[in-house]
Design an enzyme around this catalytic site. Structure first.
Site, PDB file in Angstrom:
ATOM      1  N   GLN A  22     -34.311 -55.599  14.486  1.00  0.00           N
ATOM      2  CA  GLN A  22     -34.468 -56.516  13.365  1.00  0.00           C
ATOM      3  C   GLN A  22     -33.276 -56.471  12.413  1.00  0.00           C
ATOM      4  OE1 GLN A  22     -36.550 -58.868  12.652  1.00  0.00           O
ATOM      5  NE2 GLN A  22     -38.011 -58.578  14.332  1.00  0.00           N
ATOM      6  N   VAL A  23     -32.774 -55.268  12.153  1.00  0.00           N
ATOM      7  CA  VAL A  23     -31.622 -55.162  11.251  1.00  0.00           C
ATOM      8  C   VAL A  23     -30.418 -55.857  11.855  1.00  0.00           C
ATOM      9  CG1 VAL A  23     -30.047 -53.575  10.100  1.00  0.00           C
ATOM     10  CG2 VAL A  23     -32.480 -53.019  10.233  1.00  0.00           C
ATOM     11  N   HIS A  43     -29.080 -51.540  24.369  1.00  0.00           N
ATOM     12  CA  HIS A  43     -29.953 -51.461  25.542  1.00  0.00           C
ATOM     13  C   HIS A  43     -31.103 -52.453  25.433  1.00  0.00           C
ATOM     14  CE1 HIS A  43     -28.454 -48.196  28.076  1.00  0.00           C
ATOM     15  NE2 HIS A  43     -28.051 -47.585  26.959  1.00  0.00           N
ATOM     16  N   ASP A 248     -11.018 -55.438 -31.994  1.00  0.00           N
ATOM     17  CA  ASP A 248     -10.674 -54.262 -32.777  1.00  0.00           C
ATOM     18  C   ASP A 248     -11.415 -53.040 -32.267  1.00  0.00           C
ATOM     19  OD1 ASP A 248     -13.278 -54.279 -34.008  1.00  0.00           O
ATOM     20  OD2 ASP A 248     -12.564 -55.856 -35.351  1.00  0.00           O
ATOM     21  N   LYS A 270      -7.876 -51.605 -36.698  1.00  0.00           N
ATOM     22  CA  LYS A 270      -8.736 -51.551 -37.870  1.00  0.00           C
ATOM     23  C   LYS A 270      -9.670 -50.347 -37.868  1.00  0.00           C
ATOM     24  CE  LYS A 270      -9.759 -55.168 -40.120  1.00  0.00           C
ATOM     25  NZ  LYS A 270     -10.379 -56.395 -40.646  1.00  0.00           N
ATOM     26  N   ILE A 306     -21.156 -60.208 -41.764  1.00  0.00           N
ATOM     27  CA  ILE A 306     -21.720 -59.058 -42.471  1.00  0.00           C
ATOM     28  C   ILE A 306     -20.694 -57.930 -42.416  1.00  0.00           C
ATOM     29  CG2 ILE A 306     -23.592 -57.365 -42.577  1.00  0.00           C
ATOM     30  CD1 ILE A 306     -25.456 -59.413 -41.415  1.00  0.00           C
ATOM     31  N   THR A 331     -26.193 -57.382 -36.088  1.00  0.00           N
ATOM     32  CA  THR A 331     -25.448 -56.509 -36.997  1.00  0.00           C
ATOM     33  C   THR A 331     -25.817 -55.049 -36.772  1.00  0.00           C
ATOM     34  OG1 THR A 331     -24.818 -56.156 -39.303  1.00  0.00           O
ATOM     35  CG2 THR A 331     -27.136 -56.649 -38.871  1.00  0.00           C
ATOM     36  N   MET A 383     -19.825 -48.156 -43.038  1.00  0.00           N
ATOM     37  CA  MET A 383     -18.526 -47.505 -43.265  1.00  0.00           C
ATOM     38  C   MET A 383     -18.605 -46.475 -44.385  1.00  0.00           C
ATOM     39  SD  MET A 383     -16.351 -51.056 -43.015  1.00  0.00           S
ATOM     40  CE  MET A 383     -17.562 -51.892 -44.065  1.00  0.00           C
TER      41      MET A 383
END
Length: 467
Positions: A22-23, A43, A248, A270, A306, A331, A383
């Site tokens: 099958q594979v 075979h 940045d 920055k 923001i 944000t 920050m």
């Protein structure tokens, strides 16, 4: 990258398939569909596999594999359950430098067969490098659901007119802009509606009129707090349209890698007190590239409006009459708080939330402290790591309880996220013992205590986005 994705022309090329079950049948279907000249050895061969091979003009050999079968072969696939035989086939192919795929054994492979989305002539391949075929198939299913079959007809239409467009537009950038407009406009919509002939007529007229829009434009894109999965669909679409990308330090490398491979990438830095490119020069760069007729993406961590200085950038763009789009991003306050398990508002603890920058243009902390000390208000400092001692000191001095909980979130929403919780009175000493790395976000308020109450949060690893 463990494997370089390549698309191979197998038309009329001899390919050997070892196996008859099958594979092997699944692999034979792919090879025949690609036009390969199939040679099959096993075979025991399934009747439908034998029929497929014969109908495709191939050769079925019932018997043992031998290395002589590799003569003049372009590609080999071993699809048997005999491990020793698979190893023998792999070794022989490697010795002869013949590409070989051994099903479900990536260590024996020199090539991997991906999961395929077939929208011929548009072909999309997904591979995990053999690590997780099931995951690759899952991804294929998701992509198939979002890519209409009509994309194949659209690709054919483009192919039919490619030479005409190349003759009409000598400049490669003009050609790219023309195709971008075509593939996102009414011509493509006609194809999706099944009106291919109408689309072809419209495309011929557009080529004749040289109907292109090569004007520059700027996209201010919020990249979110770090996790690439938090990017919006619109952000990703515009990012992949850009000719130039300015980014940045706060933008994750994985997000920058989402841009077009041929786009110019410009790092504008920055960090605190260390700007690779000053803000005014960034503004001028946006104008410069746009006036050159380029689509420019300005990737900004979090949300552009923001504490992202997006307002300053669009002021200059508006003054220069350059068209722009602003794409909001999640944000840092929202993203980091969510991943840390800290709700910014709560009916019992905080009825408002305030976003504050941890330093101003002159790097001072001249803030309206008396407005930030209400016990039912959550305050988020962006920050603020360097100014943290002053933040704690001033909040206490202006009336906030010294026992008020405070959280410092390091690199929120990323695998490097850390959350340190203490009180206003003890946080500075706590960080002296357990330093954190920027970028950080600071949350002050009773809602911080909810992180400890939600014990299941850590158990389910939600801090890494596993919601």
């Amino acid at each position: 990258m463990d494997f370089l994705p390549l698309f191979t022309d197998l038309r009329n090329k001899p390919c050997l398939l070892v196996g008859g079950g099958q594979v092997a049948l699944r692999k034979a279907n792919l090879l025949c569909k690609a036009g390969a000249k199939l040679r099959l050895v096993a075979h025991d061969i399934l009747p439908e596999l034998s029929t497929l091979c014969t109908n495709a003009g191939g050769e079925c050999i019932r018997g043992d594999y031998g290395d002589h079968l590799l003569d003049d072969v372009f590609l080999v696939i071993a699809a048997t359950d005999d491990e020793a035989l698979n190893k023998r086939v792999s070794a022989a192919c490697h010795a002869r430098h013949i590409p070989v795929n051994v099903v479900d054994n990536p260590d024996l492979c020199s090539v991997i067969l991906p999961a395929i989305i077939d929208r011929s002539p548009l072909i999309i391949a997904v591979s995990s490098g053999g690590k997780s075929p099931v995951l690759a198939r899952m991804m294929r299913s998701r992509l198939e659901a979002s890519i209409p079959a009509s994309y194949g007809r659209l690709a054919k239409l483009v192919g039919d007119f490619r030479d005409a467009v190349k003759a009409r537009f000598s400049d490669i950038e003009d050609r790219r802009h023309f195709w971008e407009k075509t593939l996102q406009g009414p011509i493509a919509e006609m194809v999706f509606a099944g009106k291919d002939a109408v689309a072809a007529d419209m495309l011929a007229v557009a080529i004749d009129k040289a109907d292109i829009d090569s004007g520059g434009e700027v996209y201010l894109i919020g990249a979110g707090p770090g996790d690439p999965d938090l990017m919006t669909f619109k952000a990703l679409r515009l990012l992949q349209r850009a000719d130039v990308v300015l980014y940045d330090r706060l933008v994750a490398p994985a997000i920058v890698d989402m841009c077009r491979k041929d786009a110019d990438r410009v790092y504008v830095g920055k960090a605190r007190a260390e700007h690779a490119v000053p803000q005014q020069d960034i503004n001028k760069l946006l104008v410069k590239y746009a006036k050159e007729g380029k689509k420019v993406a300005r990737l900004k961590g979090g949300d552009p409006f923001i504490f992202g200085r997006g307002g300053e950038e669009i002021e200059e763009l508006a003054q220069e009459k350059i068209p722009f789009q602003v794409v909001p991003g999640i944000t840092a306050a929202s993203g980091c708080a969510s991943y840390a398990g800290i709700p910014l508002t709560h009916r019992d603890y905080a009825q408002s939330v305030r976003f504050v920058t941890g330093h101003l243009k002159d790097h001072s902390l001249n803030l309206p402290w008396s407005e930030l000390v209400h016990s039912s208000q959550t305050v988020v400092f962006y920050m603020g790591l360097v100014g943290l001692p002053s933040i704690c000191e001033q909040l206490i001095a202006h009336g906030r309880d010294a026992d008020t909980p405070i959280a410092v979130i390091q690199q929120g929403t990323t695998p490097q996220q850390r959350v340190v919780v203490a009180s206003l009175a003890t946080m500075v000493a706590r960080l002296a013992a357990e330093p954190v790395q920027a970028p950080t976000l600071i949350i002050v308020g009773e809602v911080v205590n909810l992180r400890a109450k939600l014990a299941w949060f850590e158990q389910h690893d939600l801090s890494k986005g596993g919601m």
